[in-house]
Enzyme design. Structure first.
Site, short mmCIF file in Angstrom:
data_model
loop_
_atom_site.label_atom_id
_atom_site.label_comp_id
_atom_site.label_asym_id
_atom_site.label_seq_id
_atom_site.Cartn_x
_atom_site.Cartn_y
_atom_site.Cartn_z
N CYS A 93 0.85 -1.20 0.00
CA CYS A 93 0.00 0.00 0.00
C CYS A 93 0.89 1.25 0.00
CB CYS A 93 -0.99 -0.04 1.15
SG CYS A 93 -2.37 1.11 0.90
N HIS A 187 -4.29 -4.54 -0.75
CA HIS A 187 -4.05 -5.18 0.55
C HIS A 187 -4.20 -6.69 0.41
CE1 HIS A 187 -3.72 -1.63 3.13
NE2 HIS A 187 -4.51 -1.06 2.23
N GLU A 189 -3.49 -8.87 2.46
CA GLU A 189 -3.95 -9.44 3.73
C GLU A 189 -5.45 -9.24 3.93
OE1 GLU A 189 -2.57 -6.57 3.35
OE2 GLU A 189 -3.27 -5.11 4.83
#
Lengths: 215, 262
Positions: A93, A187, A189
């Site tokens: 990011c 992202h 995750e």
């Protein structure tokens, strides 16, 4: 079969991963995802731990100029510049944006590891670019995969871009790689199973670069 | 192309999922972590836990639910309910939430939005608005306290102010639609979506998978949220996405959620 469990199981030896701690953003979920994938994770700015890690992660949610100021105040810039030559180094990011030469956000210079500048997304759609968007890539295992994005600034596609995403006519760099250096705009995750699989790939081997991919 | 998001919402009271009809008549329907995992497998793009606990102990149980969820789920998780201060938000984010939605506390003290946005970033701050139509004034007004109290604040004024203060998203619930299953409140959603530039999540009124098709055909909102139709298995996230995909509306297709992945 559950694909993310497969991704975790395929890894026989968990990597020692250091997440660069410069006091910015919520990194708990990056950490949880890496632990879920079988790695040992430390959040640190200790130079010895950073040197000793197998993989470095530069996270970040927040303001570009603020992030650079903190990296500088913690004396991390020379160390990161040195370590990026030695081991896999993954910016996520804002951490990806910091790898570039300059940003319009605060009009400051970045780490300059990857050529190019960060500029504001210009579109008639709502900004930030928020939500699930498909990757476009020469790499079949990346192309068409939906990933979760939240960002207001972007890197235009350049020579090291591996995957892009289209947002209201703006083409943003989604994934960039230069040698062992990887930048991920979205992202992983937070991108479900596809994100975990991609994160595992980034940590354990990286992606072939665009030039090689177009066989 | 950016995908339209489908978001199941779980009302959580004292660490258990409950279901609300017109914000009243709660009943226990399950364990939040288990249900969250089921929705993740079904292709939910994001999850919302709305904490409807009345006590501090209930809110503490929520932190545990968030932690347990964040260890096994890797899609965005938003938390609403019971948030008073920026420190409350900090605790929820630390437990593993990605964003929070604030409603009554922001109406009582709009500066909370600015504080939260400055401290944690706009992407963490979703402004939740419960909107009710006033026949006499011919306008929508904000409600607080789970829809029980009407305020004299007009919805369209409030959402534009919220955006200026730093909210990153609007979760808009129609008080008329909530729990009725008559479909989303399209006039309200259109009006709010045009008034702001940040993404709008539509909530209240979903009664069938077709309602989502109508929602995304008729408005430019970014996401649709529903609770009871998913909990009661009247439809599934996969079925909604399949129908949207067939209607030419871009959705994230996952192997688990949609069999005919393109």
């Amino acid at each position: 079969m559950n694909t993310r469990e497969t991704a975790a199981a395929e890894l026989t030896d968990g990597r020692r991963i250091a997440i660069v701690d410069y006091g910015l953003g919520n990194v708990a979920n990056v950490r949880r995802a890496l632990e879920f994938l079988g790695h040992r994770v430390e959040l640190t700015k200790d130079p010895d731990v950073l040197r000793g890690a197998d993989v470095l992660i530069l996270p970040g949610v927040g303001h570009f100029a603020d992030a650079m100021k903190r990296l500088e105040a913690d004396g991390l810039i020379p160390l990161l510049t040195e370590l990026k030559e030695e081991k896999p180094f993954i910016g996520i990011c804002l951490g990806m944006q910091l790898l570039f030469e300059h940003s319009e956000e605060g009009d400051v210079d970045g780490l300059g590891f990857i050529p190019g500048a960060i500029t504001r997304i210009e579109t008639r759609l709502p900004v930030p670019h928020l939500g699930w968007n498909a990757l476009a890539s020469d790499r079949p295992e990346l192309d068409g995969k939906d990933m979760y994005f939240i960002h207001t600034y972007k890197a235009a596609p350049g020579p090291h871009t591996v995957a892009t995403a289209d947002y209201g006519g703006e083409t943003v760099t989604a994934l960039v790689q230069s040698g062992q250096l990887i930048g991920i705009q979205f992202h992983p995750e937070k991108s479900g199973d596809a994100g975990l699989i991609l994160l595992q790939q980034a940590v354990t081997g990286g992606f072939r670069e665009k030039e090689e991919a177009s066989e | 192309m950016i995908k339209k998001r489908i978001i199941p919402c779980l009302d959580v009271k004292d660490g258990r999922v409950v279901k609300g009809i017109n914000f009243k008549g709660l009943r226990d329907v399950g364990d939040p972590v288990e249900m969250a995992a089921r929705y993740n497998a079904a292709g939910a793009d994001e999850l919302v836990f709305l904490d409807v606990s009345a006590t501090d102990e209930g809110h503490d149980l929520m932190l545990d639910v968030i932690k347990r969820t964040a260890e096994v789920l890797f899609i965005p998780l938003a938390i609403g309910g019971g948030i008073r201060t920026a420190d409350d938000i900090g605790r929820l984010l630390k437990a593993g939430a990605d964003k929070v939605s604030i409603n009554s506390a922001a109406l009582a003290r709009p500066e909370l939005i600015r504080e939260a946005a400055e401290r944690f970033g706009s992407q963490c701050v979703c402004l939740s608005v419960d909107a009710g139509w006033d026949e006499e004034a011919q306008d929508w007004f904000c409600f607080t306290h789970g829809g029980k109290k009407k305020t004299d604040i007009r919805v369209l004024d409030w959402v534009t102010e919220g955006e200026k203060l730093g909210a990153g998203e609007i979760l808009l619930t129609s008080m008329e639609g909530d729990g009725t299953k008559d479909g989303f409140d399209l006039p309200l959603l259109k009006a709010v979506e045009k008034a702001v530039t940040i993404p709008v999540i539509a909530s209240g009124g979903a009664g069938s998978a077709d309602d989502f098709v109508e929602l995304f055909r008729e408005t430019d909102v970014s996401a649709g949220l529903a609770a009871s139709i998913f909990h009661n298995e009247e439809t599934t996230v996969g079925e909604v996405k399949s129908l949207l995909s067939d209607a030419g509306i871009p959705v994230r297709l996952t192997a688990g959620g949609v069999p005919n992945e393109a």
